[in-house]
Structure formats: C-alpha cells, structure tokens
Design an enzyme around this catalytic site. Structure first.
Site, mmCIF file in Angstrom:
data_model
loop_
_atom_site.group_PDB
_atom_site.id
_atom_site.type_symbol
_atom_site.label_atom_id
_atom_site.label_comp_id
_atom_site.label_asym_id
_atom_site.label_seq_id
_atom_site.Cartn_x
_atom_site.Cartn_y
_atom_site.Cartn_z
ATOM 1 N N SER A 1 5.936 -1.954 -2.046
ATOM 2 C CA SER A 1 5.940 -2.998 -3.103
ATOM 3 C C SER A 1 4.907 -2.648 -4.180
ATOM 4 C CB SER A 1 5.735 -4.392 -2.509
ATOM 5 O OG SER A 1 4.794 -4.423 -1.466
ATOM 6 N N SER B 1 -0.363 4.632 4.410
ATOM 7 C CA SER B 1 -1.659 3.928 4.340
ATOM 8 C C SER B 1 -1.970 3.202 5.644
ATOM 9 C CB SER B 1 -1.673 2.945 3.163
ATOM 10 O OG SER B 1 -0.628 2.002 3.276
ATOM 11 N N GLY B 2 -0.924 2.842 6.421
ATOM 12 C CA GLY B 2 -1.153 2.168 7.695
ATOM 13 C C GLY B 2 -0.488 0.801 7.817
ATOM 14 N N LYS B 3 0.374 0.469 6.870
ATOM 15 C CA LYS B 3 1.020 -0.863 6.857
ATOM 16 C C LYS B 3 1.749 -1.146 8.169
ATOM 17 C CE LYS B 3 3.587 0.125 3.227
ATOM 18 N NZ LYS B 3 3.210 1.538 3.002
ATOM 19 N N SER B 4 2.649 -0.235 8.561
ATOM 20 C CA SER B 4 3.464 -0.463 9.764
ATOM 21 C C SER B 4 2.600 -0.436 11.024
ATOM 22 C CB SER B 4 4.558 0.600 9.892
ATOM 23 O OG SER B 4 5.493 0.432 8.867
ATOM 24 N N GLY C 1 0.849 -1.204 0.000
ATOM 25 C CA GLY C 1 0.000 0.000 0.000
ATOM 26 C C GLY C 1 0.874 1.240 0.000
ATOM 27 N N SER D 1 2.591 4.897 0.957
ATOM 28 C CA SER D 1 3.204 5.449 2.162
ATOM 29 C C SER D 1 2.119 6.141 2.997
ATOM 30 C CB SER D 1 4.285 6.469 1.757
ATOM 31 O OG SER D 1 4.795 7.106 2.899
HETATM 32 N N1 LIG Z 1 10.416 8.234 -3.699
HETATM 33 C C1 LIG Z 1 9.828 7.578 -2.693
HETATM 34 N N2 LIG Z 1 8.709 6.818 -2.945
HETATM 35 C C2 LIG Z 1 8.119 6.171 -1.945
HETATM 36 N N3 LIG Z 1 8.541 6.176 -0.659
HETATM 37 C C3 LIG Z 1 9.651 6.904 -0.364
HETATM 38 C C4 LIG Z 1 10.325 7.621 -1.359
HETATM 39 N N4 LIG Z 1 11.395 8.251 -0.781
HETATM 40 C C5 LIG Z 1 11.363 7.940 0.531
HETATM 41 N N5 LIG Z 1 10.328 7.126 0.792
HETATM 42 C C6 LIG Z 1 10.040 6.531 2.124
HETATM 43 O O1 LIG Z 1 10.408 5.161 1.986
HETATM 44 C C7 LIG Z 1 9.349 4.316 2.383
HETATM 45 C C8 LIG Z 1 9.009 3.290 1.307
HETATM 46 O O2 LIG Z 1 10.004 2.322 1.228
HETATM 47 P P1 LIG Z 1 9.669 0.854 0.700
HETATM 48 O O3 LIG Z 1 10.903 0.065 0.885
HETATM 49 O O4 LIG Z 1 8.429 0.379 1.349
HETATM 50 O O5 LIG Z 1 9.380 1.137 -0.846
HETATM 51 S S1 LIG Z 1 9.349 0.112 -2.064
HETATM 52 O O6 LIG Z 1 8.611 -1.082 -1.617
HETATM 53 O O7 LIG Z 1 10.727 -0.221 -2.416
HETATM 54 O O8 LIG Z 1 8.654 0.817 -3.150
HETATM 55 C C9 LIG Z 1 8.160 5.186 2.644
HETATM 56 O O9 LIG Z 1 7.873 4.905 3.976
HETATM 57 P P2 LIG Z 1 6.488 4.318 4.455
HETATM 58 O O10 LIG Z 1 5.743 5.551 4.800
HETATM 59 O O11 LIG Z 1 6.869 3.511 5.643
HETATM 60 O O12 LIG Z 1 5.840 3.486 3.391
HETATM 61 C C10 LIG Z 1 8.608 6.610 2.514
HETATM 62 O O13 LIG Z 1 8.584 7.235 3.761
HETATM 63 N N1 LIG Z 2 -7.469 3.209 11.251
HETATM 64 C C1 LIG Z 2 -6.142 3.372 11.151
HETATM 65 N N2 LIG Z 2 -5.335 2.294 10.919
HETATM 66 C C2 LIG Z 2 -3.979 2.460 10.794
HETATM 67 N N3 LIG Z 2 -3.347 3.663 10.879
HETATM 68 C C3 LIG Z 2 -4.112 4.758 11.099
HETATM 69 C C4 LIG Z 2 -5.527 4.670 11.253
HETATM 70 N N4 LIG Z 2 -6.012 5.903 11.461
HETATM 71 C C5 LIG Z 2 -4.959 6.735 11.463
HETATM 72 N N5 LIG Z 2 -3.803 6.064 11.256
HETATM 73 C C6 LIG Z 2 -2.483 6.713 11.234
HETATM 74 O O1 LIG Z 2 -1.983 6.624 9.885
HETATM 75 C C7 LIG Z 2 -0.558 6.588 9.916
HETATM 76 C C8 LIG Z 2 -0.088 5.389 9.114
HETATM 77 O O2 LIG Z 2 1.321 5.432 9.055
HETATM 78 P P1 LIG Z 2 2.186 4.130 8.841
HETATM 79 O O3 LIG Z 2 1.621 3.013 9.633
HETATM 80 O O4 LIG Z 2 3.611 4.508 9.070
HETATM 81 O O5 LIG Z 2 1.914 3.832 7.290
HETATM 82 P P2 LIG Z 2 2.836 3.046 6.259
HETATM 83 O O6 LIG Z 2 3.626 2.027 7.025
HETATM 84 O O7 LIG Z 2 1.843 2.430 5.312
HETATM 85 O O8 LIG Z 2 3.683 4.075 5.595
HETATM 86 C C9 LIG Z 2 -0.138 6.503 11.377
HETATM 87 O O9 LIG Z 2 0.218 7.803 11.819
HETATM 88 C C10 LIG Z 2 -1.412 6.044 12.075
HETATM 89 O O10 LIG Z 2 -1.498 6.485 13.407
#
Ligand SMILES: Nc1ncnc2c1ncn2[C@@H]1O[C@H](COP(=O)(O)OS(=O)(=O)O)[C@@H](OP(=O)(O)O)[C@H]1O
Ligand SMILES: Nc1ncnc2c1ncn2[C@@H]1O[C@H](COP(=O)(O)OP(=O)(O)O)[C@@H](O)[C@H]1O
Length: 203
Positions: free
Chosen positions: A111, A41-44, A37, A39
């Site tokens: 991904s 979206s709530g994965k972590s 999903g 960045s």
């Molecule tokens: N250009 C660009 N595009 C997307 N994301 C970016 C980019 N640069 C930095 N980030 C930060 O890196 C996190 C995504 O890394 P991933 O390893 O999940 O990406 S991927 O699966 O290789 O596409 C993602 O963190 P998450 O918020 O945890 O998803 C971003 O914070």
């Molecule tokens: N219902 C929900 N489920 C998961 N995360 C939520 C929800 N509502 C709000 N959030 C917030 O959305 C953000 C999601 O961030 P994160 O988990 O780091 O996303 P990702 O790993 O996809 O980048 C967090 O700050 C979290 O507190």
C-alpha cells in the site's frame, strides 16, 4: 399452512444480526490492523506472529496478505499504479466485512502511498483502522531479498518494483512504526499487543 400459522411456530425476525451481536458472541471488538511497508520489510512475518498471540488470548483474527488475495480475488491485477489502487480497494472492502463481523483483521500489503491508505481507511472507517508502518530500510529489505525480486528489479527484469523503480511514500502519522532491522520479532509483537489489546477486548 398459511404464513400466520408458520409465524406462530417460527417468528419472523426482521432485523439482520449486526456487528454488535457478533462482537457480543465473540467477546471482542472488530479492528483493522493495516501493515504498510516495503516488500521484505516484515509485514507478513509480524502479522503471522501477532495472530498467534491474539488467538492464544482467545481472540479471533483473519490475515489478509498477498498469498490469499493476489492469488485469488485479485489475480487479474498487476503492479501499475491503477492496479495497486484497485488491489487495495478490494482488500479494504473485504476487510470491512471481516471487521463488521467483529474479527481482528490483519492486512499486510505494501500500500505504497498516503492516498491509497486513506482510501482504505475511508472504506473501513477511520475509527476501525490502525496504520502500522513497518519501516525497515530499503537496504535491509534488499539485503534479505526473500523472494529474489530486488535482484530481478535491479536487473530490470521486473518493472515498477516498489523502492527500486516505483515510489514508496512513508506514512506521516502511523499508530506505530516498527523497524525490523532494529527490533526483534518479539519486540515488534509486544509493542503491537500493548497497542491492540485494550482496543479489542470486550468488557
Ligand atoms: N512490481 C512489484 N512491486 C512490488 N511488489 C511486487 C512487484 N511484483 C511482484 N511483487 C510482489 O508482490 C507483493 C506486493 O503486493 P501488494 O499487493 O502488497 O502490493 S501493493 O499494495 O498493491 O502495492 C510483494 O510481496 P511482499 O514481499 O509480500 O510485500 C512482492 O513480492
Ligand atoms: N526482526 C524481524 N522481524 C520480522 N521479520 C524479520 C526480522 N528479522 C528478519 N526477518 C525476516 O525478514 C523477512 C520478512 O519477510 P516478509 O515478512 O515476507 O515481509 P513482507 O511481508 O513485508 O514482504 C522474513 O524472511 C523474516 O524472517
């Protein structure tokens, strides 16, 4: 002492302990739970909450996410299409080691397309791979902008940013879709537990 004498005291085992031995020890089945999903979206967040629920039930998990992978084993990779493929390939190989140790492995990575996720499933083994689509819409992820990256991407300060200037392809047939703009964290975790517990608890 020659070999025969030492073997009498400590016999040679010529078979390395395998996955079934580990699963017997842990009383659980290894499984890869793969979150995909955008960045923010709530994965972590979901993976962290799910891990706690599984541990409370006596199940051993390992989370793989950007914090422990992109800062270490993959710290030489960026966000070009090629680097994303290599990022996911290494994560899948590492994940397979955990799954083969009987551990429930939670991978939280953007991904961004079917090809990359199919590669991961192929490395890990389709029967051990559960694809979870965290389908929170871009507008909500951008509204949250947890790390301020969407604003930077909109200003052109980050190139190839997924959802803004790089593509995201939704999975066609995920095991589960979770839109966190509609579901509470508890509702997402409950849905995951219903799906996962029957697959991981060893009878
Ligand atoms: N250009 C660009 N595009 C997307 N994301 C970016 C980019 N640069 C930095 N980030 C930060 O890196 C996190 C995504 O890394 P991933 O390893 O999940 O990406 S991927 O699966 O290789 O596409 C993602 O963190 P998450 O918020 O945890 O998803 C971003 O914070
Ligand atoms: N219902 C929900 N489920 C998961 N995360 C939520 C929800 N509502 C709000 N959030 C917030 O959305 C953000 C999601 O961030 P994160 O988990 O780091 O996303 P990702 O790993 O996809 O980048 C967090 O700050 C979290 O507190």
């Amino acid at each position: 002492m020659n070999n025969q004498e030492t073997n009498h005291i400590y016999p040679i085992f010529d078979r390395m302990l395998g996955r079934a031995d580990k699963e017997e020890l842990l009383k659980q089945h290894g499984l890869m739970i793969w979150f995909t999903g955008l960045s923010g979206s709530g994965k972590s967040t979901i993976a962290i909450a799910l891990e706690r629920e599984l541990q409370q039930r006596g199940l051993l998990c390992r989370i793989l996410d950007g914090d422990n992978i992109r800062s270490g084993i993959n710290n030489n990779l960026g966000f070009s299409a090629e680097d994303r493929v290599e990022n996911i390939r290494r994560i899948a190989e590492v994940g397979k080691l955990f799954v083969d140790t009987g551990i429930i492995t939670l991978a939280a990575f953007i991904s961004p397309n079917n090809e990359i996720r199919e590669m991961a499933a192929g490395i890990i083994g389709k029967e051990d791979f559960l694809e979870i689509y965290v389908s929170t819409p871009l507008e909500e992820c951008e509204r949250r902008d947890v790390k301020g990256l969407y604003a930077k991407a909109r200003r052109g300060e980050i190139k190839n940013f997924t959802g803004i200037s790089a593509p995201f392809e939704a999975p066609a047939h995920p095991a589960l879709s979770l839109d966190t703009s509609k579901l509470s964290l508890k509702e997402s975790v409950d849905q995951l537990l219903d799906l996962i517990l029957p697959k991981v608890i060893k009878k």
